[in-house]
Structures are given as structure tokens and as C-alpha cells.
Design a protein around this motif. Structure first.
Motif, short mmCIF file in Angstrom:
data_model
loop_
_atom_site.label_atom_id
_atom_site.label_comp_id
_atom_site.label_asym_id
_atom_site.label_seq_id
_atom_site.Cartn_x
_atom_site.Cartn_y
_atom_site.Cartn_z
N LYS A 1 3.03 -1.92 -2.67
CA LYS A 1 2.20 -1.43 -3.78
C LYS A 1 2.93 -0.33 -4.53
O LYS A 1 3.77 0.38 -3.98
CB LYS A 1 0.84 -0.93 -3.28
N ASP A 2 2.60 -0.22 -5.82
CA ASP A 2 3.19 0.82 -6.68
C ASP A 2 2.09 1.36 -7.58
O ASP A 2 1.52 0.62 -8.38
CB ASP A 2 4.33 0.23 -7.52
N ASN B 1 0.94 -0.07 -12.51
CA ASN B 1 1.96 0.61 -13.29
C ASN B 1 2.56 -0.38 -14.28
O ASN B 1 3.47 -1.13 -13.95
CB ASN B 1 3.04 1.18 -12.37
N THR C 1 0.24 -3.60 -8.21
CA THR C 1 0.51 -2.41 -9.01
C THR C 1 -0.43 -2.29 -10.20
O THR C 1 -0.98 -3.28 -10.68
CB THR C 1 1.97 -2.42 -9.53
N THR D 1 -6.03 -1.38 -7.04
CA THR D 1 -4.70 -1.62 -6.46
C THR D 1 -4.74 -1.45 -4.94
O THR D 1 -4.24 -2.29 -4.19
CB THR D 1 -3.65 -0.66 -7.06
#
Length: 340
Positions: free
Chosen positions: A235-236, A261, A259, A215
Motif C-alpha cells: 500500500k502507498d 496517491n 493506493t 486504502t
């Protein structure tokens, strides 16, 4: 209309609703039933069989891999009938729908007369073999087990289709892009052009990666290309409590979010394209790919939202994901659910 599949042959069921067909199966003491659906199908189809189980003093177990409060919010079951089994000392009751996760169910000592394993309304995590083994362990000899999934969990057993009548457009079937480029260091020109096209047409793009490290690498690479693409690159990261980047992405008119997630939902984001970088990575099994692909929530064919798998080589998991989604679309076409 329900459809039943037995011994690899499909025969048209009676005009009964799927609720009545499930109820009939329980009354006839069918041991295993598969119910197939697209993900996030919140239509209530178990209330009739629950009520019959209550009258017959049968013990019910509902297994779902999400927060129990989420089940109440989704309205899948009447709140009055729910008994949560979360702590070590929680016990199951007759006259209630006892709800727990797969991991908690492993430690249950009771036997149940009616078990539902719901993979439709939560992220699919466990293998079909694990699900089958768990239900076999928990079910009475003359009890009924129902798998609620995107594919059959039980082989050579009854199959019912519960198609989403609220969705009149096809599920997005992923497109595969194979490249020789080392995606950790750069991206193919075709991907850059695709991202540029998405931004220019005011679409948001979700780029999924298999882990934190990738990521960061993809985010840093895209951020440093140039500003011709977009400044709206965010971004996450899984486990990151700071959701400022995610909030900025959701509020932006267009942009890219990188991401890993998978648990965040983006059903309010339209139009949206999804790309899975390193789709051939071992961290992505076919259930993950189906789950991520299903985050596309098309409202109409005109939106042309799509899913792309970016990889160095095509895998069996990608093919299996495509086949599952294609089969769901095929059934929907055959039953006249989809409209052009």
C-alpha cells in the motif's frame, strides 16, 4: 495533419503543421483556441508561436499545475526562455515564457497577450469553468488564449488535434464492473478471479481508492484473504514519506499496490492493470478518472493492459471519461496513427 472544428463541423485544415496553424491563429488574433491531445504528450508545438511573440514584444503566460522544475525536465520549453512566477514578489517579463500554477495565477495583476493553459502534462485539477474564467481575467482584449486539454475548454471555438505520433496503440478505454457487494468489506468473486488471473500472468495491478481510510480497508482485506492470491500486496498512502512499500512493489516481478496517491507515475511498469475501487465515489470526477486511466502506457496490443472501474452504480463522470478516451482513439484511427 491538423484538424479544425468550428460550429460543430469538422473540416480538413491545410497541410501545415500544428505549430504553423497555432502561429497563424495568433497572427490573426484569434481569441480562443482549443488543442486536444492525450495526456503526457511532450511534443513541442509552441516554439514557433513563442518566437513570434518575442519578436512582437508580447507578454506570454504558461499555466501548468506541476512543479516548475518538472517543466524544465520535460523539455516542453527551452530553459533559456523560462521565467518562473512562484513567490509573491515574482513578476512577469516580456521576452520570456512566464510559467506559474493556476493557484498562483489567481493573484497576478498583469494582463497577457498570449496564454496557454496546459492540462496535458500535469494532473488536471480545476473545472473547465474555472480555467475559462481565469484566462479571461488575465488575457488582454485582443490577446490569444489556448487551452491544451483532453477536451474543449472553450465552446464553439477553434479546435485542433495534436495526436501522439509516438503511440501507435489505442489508449486503454476503461471497463466498468458494477456490483452490489459492499466493497469496503469484501470484493466480488469476479474481482478476485481477475486479480488472480493478473498475478498468474505476471502482471502488476494498481488499485486506486478515493481516500486513506478505504486504502487501508482494501489493503487489509486483500492481505487477509489467503496467501493463494499473492504475498506481494503493498500500500502507498498520500503524504506518507516512507516509500518502502512502493519500492517493493516496483521491484517485485508481480504484485498488487493499493493506493490513493494519484500523483505517482508508473510509466516504467509493464505489464500493468489498473483498477479503481469505489469509482462512483464523489472524490473521483471525470478528470481524475481520465488521469488515472492514462497511467496505462501500452507498448503493444499484445500486452492487453486495461483499466477497470469497480463501483456500485455507474456515474456520469465515468461515462464522460470513457467518451473522452474513445474520442481520442477515434481521431487517432481516422488519421492513421494507430496500428494493429
Amino acid at each position: 495533419m491538423s484538424f479544425i472544428k468550428t460550429n460543430r463541423e469538422i473540416v480538413e485544415a491545410s497541410k501545415k503543421s500544428i505549430e504553423d496553424t497555432i502561429l497563424d491563429g495568433a497572427k490573426k488574433k484569434l481569441h480562443k483556441i482549443n488543442i486536444i491531445s492525450a495526456l503526457n504528450n511532450k511534443k513541442q508545438i509552441f516554439n514557433k508561436v513563442f518566437n513570434w511573440c518575442f519578436k512582437e514584444s508580447k507578454k506570454i503566460l504558461y499555466i501548468i499545475n506541476t512543479d516548475i522544475e518538472e517543466v524544465k525536465i520535460l523539455g516542453l520549453i527551452n530553459k533559456i526562455f523560462i521565467n518562473s512566477i512562484e513567490g509573491e514578489n515574482d513578476i512577469a517579463y516580456t521576452g520570456k515564457v512566464n510559467i506559474c500554477t493556476h493557484s498562483r495565477a489567481l493573484y497576478l495583476n498583469e494582463k497577457f497577450d498570449f496564454i496557454i493553459y496546459d492540462e496535458i502534462n500535469s494532473r488536471p485539477i480545476y473545472s473547465n469553468e474555472s480555467i475559462n474564467k481565469l484566462m479571461e481575467y488575465l488575457c488582454n482584449n485582443y490577446g490569444t488564449m489556448i487551452s491544451y486539454s483532453t477536451e474543449p475548454i472553450f465552446h464553439n471555438e477553434l479546435i485542433l488535434y495534436n495526436l501522439r505520433k509516438d503511440k501507435q496503440v489505442p489508449i486503454a478505454e476503461p471497463r466498468i464492473m458494477v456490483t452490489r457487494v459492499n466493497i469496503e468489506e469484501e470484493i466480488p468473486m469476479s474481482v478476485y478471479e481477475y486479480l488472480e488471473w493478473s498475478i498468474n500472468t505476471n502482471k502488476k495491478v494498481l488499485i486506486y481508492t478515493p481516500d486513506d481510510e478505504k486504502t487501508h480497508k482494501v489493503y487489509n482485506y486483500l492481505s487477509n484473504i489467503d496467501h493463494k492470491l499473492t504475498k506481494n500486496i503493498f500500500k502507498d498512502i498520500t503524504g506518507d514519506s516512507d516509500k518502502k512499500e512502493l519500492s517493493k512493489f516496483l521491484l517485485a516481478e508481480y504484485g498488487i499496490l493499493v493506493t490513493n496517491n494519484y500523483n505517482e507515475n508508473y510509466y516504467g511498469v509493464h505489464p500493468l492493470n489498473i483498477m479503481i475501487f469505489f469509482a462512483d465515489n464523489d472524490n473521483f470526477n471525470y478528470k481524475d478518472l481520465v488521469y488515472i486511466s492514462s497511467k496505462i502506457n501500452r507498448r503493444s496490443m499484445a500486452e492487453r493492459e486495461e483499466v477497470i472501474f469497480l463501483c456500485n452504480s455507474e456515474t456520469e463522470d465515468m461515462d464522460r471519461c470513457k467518451n473522452i478516451l474513445r474520442e481520442l482513439n477515434k481521431r487517432a484511427w481516422e488519421e492513421g496513427v494507430l496500428k494493429l
